[in-house]
Design a protein around this motif. Structure first.
Motif, PDB file in Angstrom:
ATOM      1  N   PRO A 112       0.788  -1.144  -0.015  1.00 43.98           N
ATOM      2  CA  PRO A 112       0.042  -0.126   0.019  1.00 43.98           C
ATOM      3  C   PRO A 112       0.793   1.239  -0.079  1.00 43.98           C
ATOM      4  O   PRO A 112       1.967   1.274   0.367  1.00 43.98           O
ATOM      5  CB  PRO A 112      -0.656  -0.129   1.433  1.00 43.98           C
ATOM      6  CG  PRO A 112       0.355  -0.613   2.233  1.00 43.98           C
ATOM      7  CD  PRO A 112       0.969  -1.626   1.491  1.00 43.98           C
ATOM      8  N   ALA A 113       0.275   2.406  -0.476  1.00 40.60           N
ATOM      9  CA  ALA A 113       0.648   3.691   0.074  1.00 40.60           C
ATOM     10  C   ALA A 113      -0.340   4.551   0.493  1.00 40.60           C
ATOM     11  O   ALA A 113      -1.714   4.166   0.178  1.00 40.60           O
ATOM     12  CB  ALA A 113       1.232   4.276  -1.493  1.00 40.60           C
ATOM     13  N   LEU A 114       0.069   5.384   1.452  1.00 39.91           N
ATOM     14  CA  LEU A 114      -1.290   6.212   1.887  1.00 39.91           C
ATOM     15  C   LEU A 114      -1.133   7.539   1.423  1.00 39.91           C
ATOM     16  O   LEU A 114      -0.232   8.221   1.410  1.00 39.91           O
ATOM     17  CB  LEU A 114      -0.744   6.424   3.564  1.00 39.91           C
ATOM     18  CG  LEU A 114      -1.679   7.578   4.229  1.00 39.91           C
ATOM     19  CD1 LEU A 114      -3.040   6.948   4.141  1.00 39.91           C
ATOM     20  CD2 LEU A 114      -1.268   7.671   5.787  1.00 39.91           C
ATOM     21  N   LEU A 115      -2.460   8.062   0.783  1.00 33.39           N
ATOM     22  CA  LEU A 115      -2.410   9.305   0.024  1.00 33.39           C
ATOM     23  C   LEU A 115      -3.288  10.183   1.228  1.00 33.39           C
ATOM     24  O   LEU A 115      -4.192   9.833   1.521  1.00 33.39           O
ATOM     25  CB  LEU A 115      -3.074   9.235  -1.180  1.00 33.39           C
ATOM     26  CG  LEU A 115      -2.357   8.941  -2.296  1.00 33.39           C
ATOM     27  CD1 LEU A 115      -1.603   7.577  -2.178  1.00 33.39           C
ATOM     28  CD2 LEU A 115      -3.254   8.867  -3.566  1.00 33.39           C
ATOM     29  N   LEU A 116      -2.556  11.518   1.384  1.00 33.39           N
ATOM     30  CA  LEU A 116      -3.390  12.518   2.048  1.00 33.39           C
ATOM     31  C   LEU A 116      -3.719  13.472   1.171  1.00 33.39           C
ATOM     32  O   LEU A 116      -2.720  14.366   0.754  1.00 33.39           O
ATOM     33  CB  LEU A 116      -2.560  13.178   3.258  1.00 33.39           C
ATOM     34  CG  LEU A 116      -2.184  12.104   4.581  1.00 33.39           C
ATOM     35  CD1 LEU A 116      -1.203  11.007   4.209  1.00 33.39           C
ATOM     36  CD2 LEU A 116      -2.212  12.809   5.810  1.00 33.39           C
ATOM     37  N   ILE A 117      -4.933  13.567   0.769  1.00 33.14           N
ATOM     38  CA  ILE A 117      -5.276  14.342  -0.288  1.00 33.14           C
ATOM     39  C   ILE A 117      -5.755  15.864   0.123  1.00 33.14           C
ATOM     40  O   ILE A 117      -6.893  15.907   0.828  1.00 33.14           O
ATOM     41  CB  ILE A 117      -6.526  13.691  -0.990  1.00 33.14           C
ATOM     42  CG1 ILE A 117      -5.848  12.536  -1.770  1.00 33.14           C
ATOM     43  CG2 ILE A 117      -6.977  14.674  -2.106  1.00 33.14           C
ATOM     44  CD1 ILE A 117      -6.762  11.642  -2.360  1.00 33.14           C
ATOM     45  N   ASP A 118      -5.173  16.935  -0.326  1.00 33.04           N
ATOM     46  CA  ASP A 118      -5.434  18.277   0.074  1.00 33.04           C
ATOM     47  C   ASP A 118      -5.811  18.602   1.396  1.00 33.04           C
ATOM     48  O   ASP A 118      -6.994  19.602   1.494  1.00 33.04           O
ATOM     49  CB  ASP A 118      -6.770  18.635  -1.062  1.00 33.04           C
ATOM     50  CG  ASP A 118      -6.431  18.188  -2.476  1.00 33.04           C
ATOM     51  OD1 ASP A 118      -5.092  18.108  -2.601  1.00 33.04           O
ATOM     52  OD2 ASP A 118      -7.376  18.629  -3.303  1.00 33.04           O
ATOM     53  N   LEU A 119      -5.091  18.237   2.433  1.00 38.27           N
ATOM     54  CA  LEU A 119      -5.461  18.576   3.765  1.00 38.27           C
ATOM     55  C   LEU A 119      -4.786  20.008   3.997  1.00 38.27           C
ATOM     56  O   LEU A 119      -3.521  20.066   4.596  1.00 38.27           O
ATOM     57  CB  LEU A 119      -4.976  17.451   4.689  1.00 38.27           C
ATOM     58  CG  LEU A 119      -5.805  16.235   4.355  1.00 38.27           C
ATOM     59  CD1 LEU A 119      -5.104  14.918   5.489  1.00 38.27           C
ATOM     60  CD2 LEU A 119      -7.233  16.514   5.260  1.00 38.27           C
ATOM     61  N   VAL A 120      -5.433  21.176   3.385  1.00 39.80           N
ATOM     62  CA  VAL A 120      -4.820  22.437   3.602  1.00 39.80           C
ATOM     63  C   VAL A 120      -5.745  23.185   4.469  1.00 39.80           C
ATOM     64  O   VAL A 120      -6.810  22.917   4.681  1.00 39.80           O
ATOM     65  CB  VAL A 120      -4.569  22.882   2.277  1.00 39.80           C
ATOM     66  CG1 VAL A 120      -3.441  21.922   1.381  1.00 39.80           C
ATOM     67  CG2 VAL A 120      -5.866  23.099   1.501  1.00 39.80           C
ATOM     68  N   ARG A 121      -5.191  24.366   4.742  1.00 41.13           N
ATOM     69  CA  ARG A 121      -5.701  25.236   5.573  1.00 41.13           C
ATOM     70  C   ARG A 121      -7.299  25.685   5.163  1.00 41.13           C
ATOM     71  O   ARG A 121      -8.066  25.940   6.069  1.00 41.13           O
ATOM     72  CB  ARG A 121      -5.115  26.445   5.846  1.00 41.13           C
ATOM     73  CG  ARG A 121      -5.432  27.601   6.570  1.00 41.13           C
ATOM     74  CD  ARG A 121      -4.671  28.856   6.854  1.00 41.13           C
ATOM     75  NE  ARG A 121      -5.241  30.048   7.500  1.00 41.13           N
ATOM     76  CZ  ARG A 121      -4.669  31.111   7.395  1.00 41.13           C
ATOM     77  NH1 ARG A 121      -3.555  31.283   6.853  1.00 41.13           N
ATOM     78  NH2 ARG A 121      -5.412  32.069   7.975  1.00 41.13           N
ATOM     79  N   ALA A 122      -7.333  25.949   3.938  1.00 38.60           N
ATOM     80  CA  ALA A 122      -8.691  26.394   3.351  1.00 38.60           C
ATOM     81  C   ALA A 122      -9.864  25.706   3.727  1.00 38.60           C
ATOM     82  O   ALA A 122     -10.857  26.127   4.050  1.00 38.60           O
ATOM     83  CB  ALA A 122      -8.564  26.433   2.022  1.00 38.60           C
ATOM     84  N   TYR A 123      -9.854  24.424   3.824  1.00 37.23           N
ATOM     85  CA  TYR A 123     -10.813  23.580   4.573  1.00 37.23           C
ATOM     86  C   TYR A 123     -10.915  23.535   5.990  1.00 37.23           C
ATOM     87  O   TYR A 123     -12.097  23.058   6.394  1.00 37.23           O
ATOM     88  CB  TYR A 123     -10.706  21.965   3.901  1.00 37.23           C
ATOM     89  CG  TYR A 123     -10.554  21.804   2.391  1.00 37.23           C
ATOM     90  CD1 TYR A 123     -11.672  21.823   1.972  1.00 37.23           C
ATOM     91  CD2 TYR A 123      -9.372  21.995   1.764  1.00 37.23           C
ATOM     92  CE1 TYR A 123     -11.702  21.586   0.640  1.00 37.23           C
ATOM     93  CE2 TYR A 123      -9.481  21.696   0.342  1.00 37.23           C
ATOM     94  CZ  TYR A 123     -10.744  21.623  -0.374  1.00 37.23           C
ATOM     95  OH  TYR A 123     -10.594  21.643  -1.606  1.00 37.23           O
ATOM     96  N   PHE A 124     -10.100  24.153   6.781  1.00 40.38           N
ATOM     97  CA  PHE A 124     -10.236  24.018   8.152  1.00 40.38           C
ATOM     98  C   PHE A 124      -9.997  25.365   8.875  1.00 40.38           C
ATOM     99  O   PHE A 124     -10.482  25.416  10.130  1.00 40.38           O
ATOM    100  CB  PHE A 124      -8.989  23.374   8.766  1.00 40.38           C
ATOM    101  CG  PHE A 124      -9.154  22.015   8.420  1.00 40.38           C
ATOM    102  CD1 PHE A 124      -9.654  20.928   8.866  1.00 40.38           C
ATOM    103  CD2 PHE A 124      -8.281  21.439   7.045  1.00 40.38           C
ATOM    104  CE1 PHE A 124      -9.748  19.548   8.358  1.00 40.38           C
ATOM    105  CE2 PHE A 124      -7.942  20.151   6.570  1.00 40.38           C
ATOM    106  CZ  PHE A 124      -8.840  19.173   6.916  1.00 40.38           C
ATOM    107  N   ASP A 125     -10.420  26.370   7.979  1.00 37.95           N
ATOM    108  CA  ASP A 125     -10.395  27.755   8.471  1.00 37.95           C
ATOM    109  C   ASP A 125     -11.763  28.361   8.440  1.00 37.95           C
ATOM    110  O   ASP A 125     -12.064  28.522   6.987  1.00 37.95           O
ATOM    111  CB  ASP A 125      -9.275  28.676   7.823  1.00 37.95           C
ATOM    112  CG  ASP A 125      -9.146  30.219   8.320  1.00 37.95           C
ATOM    113  OD1 ASP A 125     -10.169  30.597   8.867  1.00 37.95           O
ATOM    114  OD2 ASP A 125      -8.233  30.893   8.251  1.00 37.95           O
TER     115      ASP A 125
END
Length: 208
Positions: A22-35
């Motif tokens: 496997p590989a783990l992908l963390l997709i677009d976990l950026v500030r815009a979605y959490f501010d």
């Protein structure tokens, strides 16, 4: 009308199962979605926390980790129709602080970062070729949003021959309706929706 679950069981319901590499992908976990001040805010803090727990377990198991983010030319020259259609993508012009990594998330030096301009982590990037070179057969998809970049990446992962695994707790969307509908459809047709606990147990099994 037929019961939804029963209707889909007539045609779908198959399972792919976890693969061997496997590989783990963390997709677009950026500030815009959490501010909350940003119009992309999705209230997905629990999904971020789950993704971080999975990243810690992946690191311990020696599973490669890949981060993606959306980055555009300052004048959106590479934005295309996606940028024209989805107005909040203006937050991802290069240099906008909303494109910074989410709180608590910082890619390590040995973790790949993929910049993309479209919803899928695979479209227009070298990700598929890189994962193939690594011998990866399974991609664990985490991040945001379920109905957008997670779904697009799931469909493309499947098309490229990878097994898409979506830990339910580690993906999020701005509203429960598209979140649940897309989890349902991905699980029916493209990948396996599983729990965080199942994924953690899978990572542990790679160490045994």
């Amino acid at each position: 009308m037929d019961d939804l679950q029963e209707n889909y069981r007539r045609a779908y319901g198959g399972r792919l199962g976890f693969g061997r590499r496997p590989a783990l992908l963390l997709i677009d976990l950026v500030r815009a979605y959490f501010d909350p001040a940003c119009d992309l805010y999705a209230g997905c803090e629990e999904a971020l926390a789950s993704a971080l727990r999975l990243r810690a377990a992946a690191r311990q198991a020696g599973v490669p980790v890949v981060h993606t983010h959306v980055v555009y030319h300052p004048h959106a020259l590479d934005g295309g129709r996606f940028f024209q259609k989805a107005l909040p993508l203006r937050h991802f012009l290069r240099g906008n602080p909303m494109g910074d990594w989410a709180p608590g998330l910082r890619p390590a030096e040995d973790e790949l970062v993929v910049a993309k301009q479209h919803a899928s982590a695979f479209f227009g990037t070298s990700l598929a070729a890189t994962l193939t070179c690594w011998g990866v057969d399974t991609v664990i998809l985490t991040g945001v949003s379920t109905s957008g970049c997670i779904r697009a990446s799931c469909v493309d992962a499947n098309a490229h021959g990878f097994i898409p695994i979506i830990p339910r707790e580690a993906v999020g969307d701005r509203h429960p309706a598209p979140h649940e509908a897309n989890l349902f459809d991905m699980d029916a047709k493209y990948g396996d929706v599983v729990s965080e606990a199942e994924t953690l147990a899978y990572f542990q099994s790679l160490k045994d």
